[in-house]
Design an enzyme around this catalytic site. Sequence first.
Site, PDB file in Angstrom:
ATOM      1  N   LYS A   1       0.855  -1.193   0.000  1.00  0.00           N
ATOM      2  CA  LYS A   1       0.000   0.000   0.000  1.00  0.00           C
ATOM      3  C   LYS A   1       0.890   1.242   0.000  1.00  0.00           C
ATOM      4  O   LYS A   1       1.457   1.621   1.017  1.00  0.00           O
ATOM      5  CB  LYS A   1      -0.938   0.055   1.208  1.00  0.00           C
TER       6      LYS A   1
ATOM      7  N   GLU B   1      10.445   1.718  10.341  1.00  0.00           N
ATOM      8  CA  GLU B   1      11.511   2.704  10.117  1.00  0.00           C
ATOM      9  C   GLU B   1      10.853   4.074  10.262  1.00  0.00           C
ATOM     10  O   GLU B   1      10.017   4.449   9.451  1.00  0.00           O
ATOM     11  CB  GLU B   1      12.130   2.496   8.732  1.00  0.00           C
TER      12      GLU B   1
ATOM     13  N   CYS C   1      14.500  10.573   6.163  1.00  0.00           N
ATOM     14  CA  CYS C   1      14.644  10.118   7.542  1.00  0.00           C
ATOM     15  C   CYS C   1      16.087  10.249   8.022  1.00  0.00           C
ATOM     16  O   CYS C   1      16.327  10.401   9.208  1.00  0.00           O
ATOM     17  CB  CYS C   1      14.198   8.671   7.642  1.00  0.00           C
TER      18      CYS C   1
ATOM     19  N   GLU D   1      11.039  16.075  14.361  1.00  0.00           N
ATOM     20  CA  GLU D   1      11.379  15.900  12.951  1.00  0.00           C
ATOM     21  C   GLU D   1      10.542  16.873  12.119  1.00  0.00           C
ATOM     22  O   GLU D   1       9.317  16.791  12.100  1.00  0.00           O
ATOM     23  CB  GLU D   1      11.080  14.449  12.539  1.00  0.00           C
TER      24      GLU D   1
HETATM   25  P1  NAI Z   1       2.350   8.619   7.804  1.00  0.00           P
HETATM   26  O1  NAI Z   1       3.082   7.800   8.789  1.00  0.00           O
HETATM   27  O2  NAI Z   1       0.968   9.042   8.136  1.00  0.00           O
HETATM   28  O3  NAI Z   1       2.263   7.860   6.392  1.00  0.00           O
HETATM   29  C1  NAI Z   1       3.089   6.796   5.985  1.00  0.00           C
HETATM   30  C2  NAI Z   1       2.242   5.663   5.423  1.00  0.00           C
HETATM   31  O4  NAI Z   1       1.395   5.140   6.447  1.00  0.00           O
HETATM   32  C3  NAI Z   1       1.304   6.054   4.287  1.00  0.00           C
HETATM   33  O5  NAI Z   1       1.275   5.009   3.337  1.00  0.00           O
HETATM   34  C4  NAI Z   1      -0.040   6.157   4.978  1.00  0.00           C
HETATM   35  O6  NAI Z   1      -1.139   5.957   4.117  1.00  0.00           O
HETATM   36  C5  NAI Z   1       0.063   5.039   5.975  1.00  0.00           C
HETATM   37  N1  NAI Z   1      -0.847   5.133   7.115  1.00  0.00           N
HETATM   38  C6  NAI Z   1      -1.280   6.257   7.755  1.00  0.00           C
HETATM   39  N2  NAI Z   1      -2.102   5.916   8.761  1.00  0.00           N
HETATM   40  C7  NAI Z   1      -2.195   4.567   8.777  1.00  0.00           C
HETATM   41  C8  NAI Z   1      -2.901   3.622   9.572  1.00  0.00           C
HETATM   42  N3  NAI Z   1      -3.694   4.000  10.581  1.00  0.00           N
HETATM   43  N4  NAI Z   1      -2.768   2.309   9.298  1.00  0.00           N
HETATM   44  C9  NAI Z   1      -1.977   1.902   8.292  1.00  0.00           C
HETATM   45  N5  NAI Z   1      -1.312   2.747   7.493  1.00  0.00           N
HETATM   46  C10 NAI Z   1      -1.412   4.060   7.728  1.00  0.00           C
HETATM   47  O7  NAI Z   1       3.246   9.864   7.517  1.00  0.00           O
HETATM   48  P2  NAI Z   1       2.730  11.284   6.994  1.00  0.00           P
HETATM   49  O8  NAI Z   1       1.582  11.777   7.820  1.00  0.00           O
HETATM   50  O9  NAI Z   1       2.482  11.154   5.556  1.00  0.00           O
HETATM   51  O10 NAI Z   1       4.004  12.189   7.261  1.00  0.00           O
HETATM   52  C11 NAI Z   1       4.069  12.942   8.459  1.00  0.00           C
HETATM   53  C12 NAI Z   1       5.458  13.005   9.006  1.00  0.00           C
HETATM   54  O11 NAI Z   1       5.989  11.698   9.191  1.00  0.00           O
HETATM   55  C13 NAI Z   1       6.469  13.711   8.136  1.00  0.00           C
HETATM   56  O12 NAI Z   1       6.371  15.095   8.251  1.00  0.00           O
HETATM   57  C14 NAI Z   1       7.748  13.132   8.686  1.00  0.00           C
HETATM   58  O13 NAI Z   1       8.116  13.831   9.863  1.00  0.00           O
HETATM   59  C15 NAI Z   1       7.386  11.715   9.025  1.00  0.00           C
HETATM   60  N6  NAI Z   1       7.747  10.778   7.958  1.00  0.00           N
HETATM   61  C16 NAI Z   1       8.855   9.988   8.114  1.00  0.00           C
HETATM   62  C17 NAI Z   1       9.261   9.144   7.103  1.00  0.00           C
HETATM   63  C18 NAI Z   1      10.481   8.294   7.219  1.00  0.00           C
HETATM   64  O14 NAI Z   1      11.156   8.064   6.215  1.00  0.00           O
HETATM   65  N7  NAI Z   1      10.777   7.743   8.369  1.00  0.00           N
HETATM   66  C19 NAI Z   1       8.540   9.068   5.822  1.00  0.00           C
HETATM   67  C20 NAI Z   1       7.354   9.884   5.776  1.00  0.00           C
HETATM   68  C21 NAI Z   1       7.010  10.697   6.811  1.00  0.00           C
END
Ligand code: NAI
Length: 503
Positions: free
Chosen positions: A187, A262, A296, A397
């Site tokens: 997904k 991660e 990240c 972050e």
């Molecule tokens: P997010 O954690 O909400 O999204 C990442 C993935 O998780 C997406 O595919 C999303 O659809 C999915 N997701 C969201 N809620 C879920 C749930 N309840 N169950 C299963 N899957 C779910 O991250 P977001 O809101 O897009 O980004 C926010 C912040 O997160 C960024 O500003 C950054 O600080 C951090 N981030 C860190 C990343 C990394 O590489 N470690 C990558 C992306 C974001």
Amino acid sequence: MTNAFKSGSGDGELRRYPHLFIGGEWVAPADGGMVESIDPATGRPWAAVAFGGPKDIDRAVQAARDAFEGPWRRMPGWERAAILRRLAELYREFAPEMAVLETRDSGRAIRETRADIGAHHQWYHWFASLADKLSGRTIPIDDSVHCFTTRVPVGVVGAITPWNAPMLTTAWKLAPALAAGCTVVLKPAEQTPVTALELARLAHEAGVPPGVLNVVPGYGHDTGARLVAHPGVNKIAFTGEGSTAKVILRNGADTLKRFSFELGGKSPHIIFKDADLEQAVNAATSSAWSVCGQSCALGSRVLVERPVYDWVVAAFAERAAKVRVGLPLDEATHMGPQAHGEQLAKTLSYIDIGQQEGARLVTGGRRLDAGDLGDGYFVEPTVFANVSNDMRIAREEIFGPVASIIPFDGEDEAVALANDTSYGLAAGLWTGDTGRAHRVSARIEAGIVWVNTYRFIRWSTPYGGFKASGWGRENGIEALDNYLETRTTVISTTGRFPDAYAQ
Ligand code: NAI
Ligand code: MG
């Protein structure tokens, strides 16, 4: 099979992806719909993509289950390897186009996506080379038993990926999962669904059997949540935000599935006064601003020894003036827009917070909206000086191109500041003293420490977090641990078992 892909033929026409990829077929969503994907350089839709809902996840998990129980896990490792190698080669051929698509969907500058995606085939090749080497151990005990372990695939994997580097984070999960003999439901993030569907097409062409890879774009709160809660999924591999990981853990708790996470970081980039300062600044500036700050592994906390502090701050400002922020498909552009509007708002709000906290805004800090950039999510490379480690801009972050430069005195304070964070993903340190390189790196609480280099990541180098930065390791042989169970077998050589009730 119907062709899922119809390119837009002219300006203003959307590139259409009307199907999900489930069980080796392109299918219309059962309970989703078409969603527009935004080009962050223009703020306007550039593609229309089928999003699946919970029913589609159910179908995809069933297909993955059938494929797992069917041919895939029983296939000899060398046959899985051959399929993965074909995928690697198709990926390599398609990489230039994939880079353009990822740039359009995520806004990342083409010079970055080209370099990044141009290397992804290495992950598929390298894990292919491990697919027939998943050996266990024999455990010496005594003549009465023969004891050995076998490594067996964990089963159906739900892979949930983010929008900052969609295809890289996918390769990190898919390559080891398939090598291990698992099947996958992927997904992708709702902001960047396009390239995952292109990957499905490549996998199909490479001969990945039906159901082994399924791709269901959708939102996190329903589609992602169903994947996490589904009893037919054995393991979730996730990259994204820590708060999302906590929700995932709670939703997955009922089924006691496996998780790897991660979750980003607030990585220290330590510059000692005895370092080659020009090289250190090369690394520290590029690691603060590449991927428009949305990585990240960023060295977003730059710790600088006090005698060279002012010099480093001035060098950051001088470099910031050279960063060409622009349209991401323009070859000259160093830094594109933020990947979506919410992230732009988040970055700008942290720039306000930094000023309110009393940090000195050295340069940058504004949204760029003149001319061509008017409707996109562009922001200047930004530098804060006089930052203290207890400020929010040093602890949280931001995920934007914002460097926070913090002074320190001596090795002990450097280590204390470096470790004074809830995260523990990565760290960098610059020094001309080999002894110090060893001493300091050994005291850093992070999954990877770079000495006199930064952001050096390969398919073969384990990567993942201590503390709140995650669970488990991606890349390297360790990545296979996420996708394998160990079965211990004990065989008696005598077949004799004492009667416990004889007397
Ligand atoms: P997010 O954690 O909400 O999204 C990442 C993935 O998780 C997406 O595919 C999303 O659809 C999915 N997701 C969201 N809620 C879920 C749930 N309840 N169950 C299963 N899957 C779910 O991250 P977001 O809101 O897009 O980004 C926010 C912040 O997160 C960024 O500003 C950054 O600080 C951090 N981030 C860190 C990343 C990394 O590489 N470690 C990558 C992306 C974001
Ligand atoms: Mg979100």
